[in-house]
Every structure is written in structure tokens, then in C-alpha cells.
Design a protein around this motif. Sequence first.
Motif, mmCIF file in Angstrom:
data_model
loop_
_atom_site.group_PDB
_atom_site.id
_atom_site.type_symbol
_atom_site.label_atom_id
_atom_site.label_comp_id
_atom_site.label_asym_id
_atom_site.label_seq_id
_atom_site.Cartn_x
_atom_site.Cartn_y
_atom_site.Cartn_z
ATOM 1 N N ASN A 277 55.848 77.858 73.059
ATOM 2 C CA ASN A 277 54.715 78.685 72.656
ATOM 3 C C ASN A 277 53.609 78.368 73.503
ATOM 4 O OD1 ASN A 277 52.712 80.231 71.305
ATOM 5 N ND2 ASN A 277 53.934 80.613 69.684
ATOM 6 N N LYS A 278 53.105 79.035 74.503
ATOM 7 C CA LYS A 278 51.822 78.508 75.248
ATOM 8 C C LYS A 278 50.524 78.663 74.471
ATOM 9 C CE LYS A 278 54.692 77.109 78.349
ATOM 10 N NZ LYS A 278 54.997 75.813 78.081
ATOM 11 N N LEU A 279 50.494 79.211 73.285
ATOM 12 C CA LEU A 279 49.259 79.001 72.601
ATOM 13 C C LEU A 279 48.500 77.547 71.991
ATOM 14 C CD1 LEU A 279 49.997 82.340 70.442
ATOM 15 C CD2 LEU A 279 48.478 82.126 72.366
ATOM 16 N N TYR A 280 49.466 76.726 72.423
ATOM 17 C CA TYR A 280 49.246 75.535 71.928
ATOM 18 C C TYR A 280 47.973 74.745 72.144
ATOM 19 C CZ TYR A 280 49.608 73.358 76.373
ATOM 20 O OH TYR A 280 49.539 73.078 77.588
ATOM 21 N N ASP A 281 47.202 75.415 73.201
ATOM 22 C CA ASP A 281 45.834 74.828 73.658
ATOM 23 C C ASP A 281 44.869 75.878 73.092
ATOM 24 O OD1 ASP A 281 46.311 77.174 75.177
ATOM 25 O OD2 ASP A 281 45.850 76.321 77.153
ATOM 26 N N GLN A 282 45.014 76.775 72.235
ATOM 27 C CA GLN A 282 44.068 77.725 71.381
ATOM 28 C C GLN A 282 43.391 76.920 70.438
ATOM 29 O OE1 GLN A 282 43.358 80.714 73.095
ATOM 30 N NE2 GLN A 282 44.172 79.448 74.739
#
Length: 318
Positions: A92-97
Motif C-alpha cells: 500500500n503505497k499511501l505509507y508516505d502520506q
Amino acid sequence: MSTFAEIYQKIEQYSTIILHRHTSPDPDALGSQAGLARSLKLRFPDKRILCAGENDEGDLAWINRMDPVTKADYQGALVITTDTGNTARISNKLYDQGDFLIKIDHHPDVEPYADMSYVDDQAPAASQIIADFLAAEKMPITAEVAYPLYAGIVGDTGRFMYPETTEHTFSVVAKLASTGINITEIARNISDVTFVQAKLQADVLDYMEVDPSGAAYAILSQAALEKLGVDSNQASCTVSTPGRIKDIIAWNVFVEKPDGTYRVHYRSKGPVINELAAKHDGGGHALASGANAQDLAEVKQIFAELVQVTKEYQEAHE
């Protein structure tokens, strides 16, 4: 590197905490994520604690399932990754949000991507680190918390066979077992395969090619998986199969995904292979790693690299 106390203090500051783990998860990825999440929910019932991933748990959904998570949830949130050495493998590439990112891991810290991190590459499992964190900060360790942590440690120690397993590991699992979890059930869940998966394990030996160096590989195509009705996640049951053969000391299992790319499994009885995996959008442990290949040309390159390190290992140990 941050301390457990510093991580706990940061946790106290946030009302929303989102936990991530690596893609194509193993028991340790799911176990460390779930164990921490469940303990946090018990300690901080007023906080929102969410487990994020790509719903790729497959046969391991008995350890934990993901929560629905949207981009809006990350507004002002604390994000914690467990068992994930590099950003390419975060599920889940939202980790940096989020507002702040913490990394808790036991892989070599080749990519120190977080604002705060605790990395112990001598620990056999991220789940052991989480268990130590919970104990150090006097966090709840109930049976619900202990169950996934125990599963994660069993999985990443190869049922306590791998060299990273220590006396401390046994003391940790003894404490987890003392909560009343069903350790027999966990062992069976990890080891049991379906009939078609057992057939695929037999097939992988038919596909196996062995180099004189002791390196070997097998490619599981989508056609082979579809023939048995097995998906690419379920095919992970084949990864340890070549290790039963005495003359094989390092191996790759390449599993073709529906999009034509390949999930790459590295395993070894001696040659260090995690640095090879890092070259191909992956990483992991010295003797067990994962990576990705875009096509058969990269598959060929990966195996050539494995043959080279296996030859070097054999020459050094003659």
C-alpha cells in the motif's frame, strides 16, 4: 537508531496510527503488524489503529486481515512499517502520506527511509522485536496479541531451525505461549497445504534446473498455476521444496504473476543472497530474500548472479 521509549512517546502523540507491512506477506509481516496493532488498540482504545495493505494475505488471512484505509485517513496520522527493509516492498503505497513515519524491522538497513527507526538485523523476526517492544513498554500481551506474534516468529525462524534463533527467542515464545494460545494450531496452519499445492510442490522438482555449482532454479508459469487452480500467492508453498535436496545449496523459485512479471524467491543454505535481491527491487535476509523480475531476461540474469555467488561460496569452503 531510536529507542523503544522514544517510539512509544511518538505513539502517544497521535490519535490515528496506520500500520504497514511488506507486500506478498509472510507470517512475520502479518504477525508483527497484527500483534502491534492489537496491543495498541488495547492500550489506547480511543485511538484509531488501522492495518494497511493490498489485501494480498492469501492463505495467511488466518493471521490478520487488512482494514479499509483511504488517503484521507493519513491526514495527521502516524505511520509504522514492520518487517519491511525498503520502500519498494511496502504494501500500500499511501505509507508516505502520513505526518510521521516509523520503521521497525530486522532486515539489514539498506534503505533508512523513516523519520524514526528501530532496526535489529540480528533478530530472527520482526515479531520478536515487537514482542520485546511490548514487554519493554509494559503494553498488553493477551492471547489475541500473542497469536500473530508467535506465528511470525515460527515462520521466520523456519520453526526455530535458522541460525538467528537464540536463547532469547525461546524465552519470548515461551512468554507468548503462556497466554494460552494454541501453538499446535499455529504450527498446522503454517505447514498445511491443500492437495493441489502439494501437487505443485511435486511439479516444481520437475521444472527444476540444477547448475554444477549447486545453484538451482524453477519457473512456475501462469499456465502451470492455472492448470492446478493455484494463484501466485498460494504458490509460495513451493519455495522450501528444493532445500530438501542435498546437492542444492542455493535456489530461486520464479512465480509468474498475471501481468507477466515474476515474483522471485531466493533461498540459501550458505551463500549470502540478500544483496542479490536488493539489485532487483527486493531484499530480505542473508539466506532468505524476495525480489521481482520484469521478464524472462531478468530471470536469466538473476539466476546467473546466483550461480556466481554460489561458485564463490563453494570455492571459499573447499
